[in-house]
Each structure stands twice: as C-alpha cells, then as structure tokens.
Motif scaffolding. Structure first.
Motif, mmCIF file in Angstrom:
data_model
loop_
_atom_site.group_PDB
_atom_site.id
_atom_site.type_symbol
_atom_site.label_atom_id
_atom_site.label_comp_id
_atom_site.label_asym_id
_atom_site.label_seq_id
_atom_site.Cartn_x
_atom_site.Cartn_y
_atom_site.Cartn_z
ATOM 1 N N TYR B 173 0.828 -1.203 0.000
ATOM 2 C CA TYR B 173 0.000 0.000 0.000
ATOM 3 C C TYR B 173 0.865 1.258 0.000
ATOM 4 N N ARG B 174 2.004 1.193 0.707
ATOM 5 C CA ARG B 174 2.849 2.379 0.764
ATOM 6 C C ARG B 174 3.403 2.691 -0.618
ATOM 7 N N LEU B 178 -1.634 4.005 -1.233
ATOM 8 C CA LEU B 178 -2.983 3.805 -0.714
ATOM 9 C C LEU B 178 -3.030 3.883 0.811
ATOM 10 N N ASN B 179 -1.863 4.087 1.422
ATOM 11 C CA ASN B 179 -1.846 4.196 2.875
ATOM 12 C C ASN B 179 -2.654 5.392 3.335
ATOM 13 N N THR B 181 -5.740 6.105 3.097
ATOM 14 C CA THR B 181 -6.763 6.639 2.203
ATOM 15 C C THR B 181 -8.038 5.835 2.398
ATOM 16 N N GLY B 184 -8.111 2.887 0.025
ATOM 17 C CA GLY B 184 -7.296 1.759 0.458
ATOM 18 C C GLY B 184 -8.069 0.815 1.360
ATOM 19 N N LEU B 188 -9.574 -3.017 0.668
ATOM 20 C CA LEU B 188 -9.182 -4.088 1.578
ATOM 21 C C LEU B 188 -10.406 -4.803 2.153
ATOM 22 N N MET B 260 -2.879 0.539 8.669
ATOM 23 C CA MET B 260 -2.928 1.213 7.378
ATOM 24 C C MET B 260 -3.266 2.693 7.477
ATOM 25 N N THR B 261 -3.884 3.108 8.561
ATOM 26 C CA THR B 261 -4.339 4.498 8.613
ATOM 27 C C THR B 261 -3.838 5.143 9.893
#
Lengths: 354, 319
Positions: B173-174, B178-179, B181, B184, B188, B260-261
């Motif tokens: 993702y990085r 898409l990190n 977001t 993203g 998932l 991820m966020t």
C-alpha cells in the motif's frame, strides 16, 4: 399459430448425448404430445424449441423460419411448467401482466387490462386476480400458469408436464379443459408428459421418446394398435400389452405350452418372436388354451383378469358382467388379426420392418 | 396461551424462561455497562462498588466531540451563563471547550473518524454484496470451467489470519500510495468480505428455481431483466443477511485500520482506544465513543431483522 419443425436435432451435455438426431414435424394447430420416461429427453426437446437450450447439431424451425440461433425472448413461444412459473411475490394479476409488459413487445395499458379480463374469464380465475400466488391451490396455480401463456397469443404453446404435480381428480378435469382450450384457440400445442393416459387422451398425434431418440410418431390409435417396437408396446395401455415369447410355425404361434392360431406371419418362421396382444383382444370362453384365473380386479365398467397358462402370465379385460371366480379354469383364445408380432432380438415390430 | 400443560411441562417452561433470562443478562451486561458509563459524570465512572443510580449527563458526548483543556480557575459567571448548555456541562466537569480565535468550537478527532467508518463500511459492504451477488449468480446459473476450484480459491483468501498479511499489505500500500486513504481501506474490506459474500449468496441463489428465469426469458425478457426483476427480489433475504455480516465485519475491523491508517482515513475502532493513552484516561468519553460506535450496527440489524431470521438459517427452513 405456427408449425414447428426439428431437422436432425441432437443435443449432448458435457459429451453425454441427451437427444439423438430427432426429426419432427408438428402441424399448425395440432395438439402434439411427447411421451417418454424421466430422462428420455422430453424436456430437453421442449427447451430447445423454447430457445432455452441450443441444439448441438440440427436446426429448429418455427413458422417457416430457422430460429436455431434466436434467443428465447425473440421466438414468441409460451411455456407452462410443472411448477415454479409463477412469481410468489406477485399477485395473480401481476403474474398475468408480466408477459405483456415485456420490453420486446410493448402493449398499450388498456389492451393489457382487456386481455387479462378475457383470460381470467376463460379460465374462471376472476376472483383470484388480486391474490398472491402463494395463496393459491395447485389447480388454481396451474390455471394461472396457463393464463400466463394464453394471455400473450404466442405462436406456439409449450407445456412441460403441467398437470403432473396435481392430484388425480384435478388432473382429469384440467386435461379436458386444456384439450378444449386448445380446440377453441386453434393454436399449436406441444405437450410433454410421462403419463400415457394424458398422451392418449389429449394428443392429435403422439411422439414416443426413448433414451433421446424418437421411436414412433403417430395418432394415439396407431401408437396403441400398431406399436413400432416392444418399448412402445409397453409404454402405452393399461393394463400393458401382453408380450409372449415364442415361435411361429405353419399358421400357429407356439408360446411355450400354449399354442394359438396365427394365420398371418409370413417371414416370421424360424426365428425368436414376441407376440403382443392387448388385454381386450384376448377372448375368454369358447375354444382355446386352458388357463387358470389367478386374480380379478374390478374397475367399474370392466374387469382385469389375471390368468396363468402354460407357465406364462396373461392379463385380459372383460366386461364387468362376465362372472369369474379365482381358481376357475377358462379357455383363452385371441383375435389373431390384432396381434402384433415383434422380433425377439431387436424388439422391432415385423410390420415396421423388424 | 390457553394450552393445557402438565406439571412437568410447566416446570420445563419456567426453567427455559429462567435460563433465557440468565443468558440475556450475560449478553446485555457489557452493553448496559458501556451505556451507563457513557452518561455518567467523570467522578462516578470508576467508583468501587460501581454507581448504578446517578443523574445522567451529556458531558461525555460533548467531550468526545470537542477539543478541550483543563480549567485553571472556574469561569466567571458571565462567561458561564453566556455559554450554551452543552458547553456548561464541560465547565461543570472542570474543563473547557477549546475555541479558535474567531470563537469557533474546535472538534476532536472523533467525528471525522466516525464519518470515515461510515463511508468505508457502507461503501465496502455495497461493493462486496453487489459483486458477490453477481459472481454467485454466475456460478449458480452457468457452467463455469473448474467451478469448484474457483470457489475454493475464492474462499482460500480468508484462510490466512489478517496479521500474517498485514505487513506485506502495508508495504504494498505504501508503494502505490494507498496508505491512510479511504479507497485503500475500502478495497481491503471489499476483498476481505467478497469471498464470504460469494459463498453465502451462492447458497441463496441456488435455492431460487431456475424455472422463474426460464419463464421470464420465454416471456420476452433478457437475462439481465430477469435477474433484476425476478432473481434480486427473491434473493432479498440472502442479500440482507450477507449485507449485515459484511457491514459488521468492515465496521468492527481493527487490525488493518490500525496499521494502514493514522489520520485522514482512520476509522473509529483504532481511534477510540488511542484516547486511553492521552493523559489521564477519561472512561466516560471512551464509553461515549463506544456507545456511538454500537448504534449504527444496532440500527442496521434492526432494520433488516425480518430478513435475518430466515437468512441466518442459510435457507435451511424456507417456507
């Protein structure tokens, strides 16, 4: 109104043949019945005509047009199924409207209402119009299904065992209704069934299917009186045709210990044969082979007598007024002219080149 | 009911009611606890033994939604009286709501997190159920080469625990940006729920007789029209059950959201516990956040409850 033609149609599913090279011609305005056991290919044939299945080889013609590559929607046929052709979420009226609201053949609102009123009157389902279909009895449901088909005036009516889920009384009543409906409409009907009584009583012509092949096509009388092979002989008639193995020699049929006169039968000498005789063509009393009555079934207008003669079992139908008792000995003869002779090996009737 | 019962039946009837009450109490106790704490004044939140009867307050929710700071001295009567009622509840607790130079209330991180949760859970549920239904219809109605293998492959995406794939996913993702977001997390969760949705919906669609569509096709409809007019309404129960499952999974998901966020697209689950660490934990604020977090699932499930009873039995007791 339309005439249907199948030309050399075959169908296989994943390499397994379901229909083998069928040629069939159904005339305009004819009530044609396809008779066959489960798995004989009746439904597959019907679905190919409806456009729900594509033949592996061969062509389907409706109304003088090759429709083999047409989709079901374009063919303008109607289909009545054994069950599940009504939508449970809809009322009877909505179910009847459904085919009329198809985007492919737009119809004015006023016309839709008139047609539904007319169909409801024809089938006597006016009082059910606003009911949900899951609140209908089996007979009512099937009436509505038929209504769904006739409301649209399609070219051909296809019916896949529409009566077989109903109980006996209702089946009989709807059988008559359906036949007279077809005569009133004058449309082409293709009716598929495993019930020989339906086939014999409704069909103008009957086609008998066995393992994907069309064995015999003819009027019910032809199928009944002159079956093309032992399969057809067994398939139609209750009680079934008596099939007795034996040989023919010098004007006589020798069936084990029984011997009957059988003057015809040229070309039958010297090979194994099966003699087919309908129960009503056996003559009890007079001259003949001695037989013992083993069972009597009373069917109202007639009796079915089970007999044992020379180690072979026979069944005969006689008028109910004829009195017999179990264990009686009676002489049995037959009406030689009505006997159908089959080749024992191929099962083919000698009259049909067996 | 006026039914006549024998003594034994009476006893069994009473026992089953008692055991139902016990089970209900067990399941509802945490919800009651959270709800009660969410309406308590701060000083009653951690008393031993717990306070059951108290004057409910709205201040935990105000504090949850706003930035605030400790009061050094009590506000003057003039300031206190000029403040709206909800701000007064914060003053009462010894804190004040932080305002900008223009006097605008500064919101805490919670409202945007909550909104993120809604956006991500709803979008991914709609996508997973929509794509799942279409895929299931294809598998159910058409001969697909290697159908069983495909279905197994689809299911196998659920066989690894999320922790195992979290790090590789994070790195991937990085790279693609898409990190942190919305897109993203939506991708998932959709992927995560899709296998489940396909399998569930296939079961439901298999149960709808093909004859319905055959009849529609012969009546002059295309397969697409038959699908929308006949199959979808018949599958509504299954769709509702699947949607609830997918929504709850996406709504509750914690591990991926945590990794991820961190701000822009962070959802409520990683945000709520992060509040424990900032200064002295104010349990009433955390309880208020948890309480609000429970509400959408409760509403969603309640709206679809008629479908769920039939749906949860996976079609085992149709009709």
């Amino acid at each position: 109104m339309a005439h249907i033609e199948l030309k050399g149609v075959s169908k296989s599913f994943a390499g397994v043949p379901a229909i083998r090279d069928i040629d069939l011609d159904i005339a305009d305005g004819e009530f044609f019945v396809l008779l066959g056991e489960t798995g004989a290919g009746k439904t597959t044939t019907l679905r190919m005509i409806a456009g729900l299945e594509k033949p592996t080889t061969g062509r389907v013609w409706i109304d003088g047009q090759d429709v083999t590559d047409w989709g079901a929607a374009a063919r303008d046929v109607a289909l009545v199924l054994q069950q599940y052709s009504l939508y449970p979420r809809y009322t009877v009226r909505q179910n009847l409207e459904f085919p009329l609201r198809s985007p492919i053949r737009p119809i004015a609102e006023a016309e839709i209402a008139t047609r539904i009123a007319k169909v409801a009157a024809t089938l006597r389902i006016e009082h059910l119009l606003d009911r949900k279909t899951d609140r209908l009895s089996g007979g009512e449901m099937q009436r509505v299904s038929i209504g769904r088909a006739i409301v649209r005036t399609p070219k051909v009516f296809l019916m896949d065992e529409p009566l077989s889920a109903l109980d006996a009384k209702l089946r009989e009543a709807l059988r008559g209704e359906l036949k007279s409906l077809q005569m009133d409409l004058g449309e082409t009907f293709l009716f598929v069934t495993h019930d020989q009584v339906e086939a014999m009583s409704m069909g103008d012509r009957v086609g008998v299917l066995n393992k994907g092949a069309l064995v015999q096509v003819g009027s019910p009388q032809e199928i009944y009186g002159n079956p093309v092979n032992t399969f057809v002989a067994r398939a139609v008639g209750t009680p079934a045709m008596n099939l007795l193995t034996g040989v023919w020699a010098g004007g006589r049929a020798e069936l084990g210990a029984m011997v009957f006169d059988h003057p015809g039968g040229q070309g039958a000498a010297g090979r194994g044969l099966v003699f087919g005789v309908r129960p009503e063509d056996l003559v009890l009393g007079g001259d003949g082979v001695e037989a013992v009555v083993t069972d009597i079934e009373n069917h109202g207008v007639e009796k079915i007598i089970s007999l044992s003669a020379g180690g072979q079992a026979l069944r005969a139908t006689v008028p109910v007024t004829v009195k017999f008792l179990r264990g009686d000995t009676v002489p049995v003869g037959w009406q030689a002219a009505r006997v159908v002779v089959f080749d024992a090996k191929s099962g083919q009737s000698l009259r049909h080149g067996g | 009911m006026a039914a006549v019962r024998t003594k034994g039946e009476m006893l069994r009837h009473r026992l089953s009611i008692i055991s139902l009450l016990v089970i209900l109490a067990l399941f509802l106790a945490p919800i009651f606890w959270i709800t009660a704490t969410a309406f308590k004044p701060r000083n009653l939140a951690t008393t031993v033994p717990p306070t059951v009867f108290f004057q409910p307050e709205f201040s935990p929710f105000v504090k949850l939604m706003t930035k605030r700071s400790q009061l050094r001295s009590a506000p003057t009567a003039e300031v206190y009286n000029a403040a709206p009622w909800w701000e007064q509840t914060v003053f009462d607790g010894g804190e004040k709501v932080v305002r900008s130079g223009k006097g605008e209330v500064q919101l805490s991180g919670f409202p945007s997190r909550f909104l993120n949760s809604l956006i991500i859970a709803i979008t991914s549920t709609v996508l997973a159920v929509g794509m799942g239904t279409i895929t299931a219809y294809g598998f159910s109605r058409f001969k697909v080469a290697g159908e069983d293998d495909w279905l197994f492959f689809i299911l196998s995406t659920r066989m690894l625990p999320p922790v195992v794939v979290a790090i590789p996913m994070f790195l991937m993702y990085r790279v693609v940006g898409l990190n942190d977001t919305h897109l993203g997390l939506i991708i998932l969760y959709t992927a995560f729920n899709l296998s489940f949705s396909v399998w569930l919906m296939k079961g439901f669609i298999d149960e709808i007789p093909k004859e319905y569509e055959d009849a529609a096709l012969v009546d002059g409809y295309t397969r697409m029209q038959a699908f929308f007019r006949i199959v979808l309404p018949e599958a509504a129960t299954g769709i509702a059950a699947t949607a609830v499952f997918c929504f709850i999974t996406a709504w509750n998901e914690y591990a991926f959201a945590l990794i991820m966020t961190n701000k822009r697209a962070q959802t409520a689950p990683p945000f709520i516990p992060s509040q424990v660490g900032s200064g002295l934990p104010d349990w009433t604020v955390i309880a208020a956040g948890t309480f609000l977090f429970l509400v959408p699932v409760a509403i969603f499930t309640f709206l679809l409850r008629n479908h769920l009873l039939r749906g949860m039995s996976f079609g085992a007791i149709r009709k």
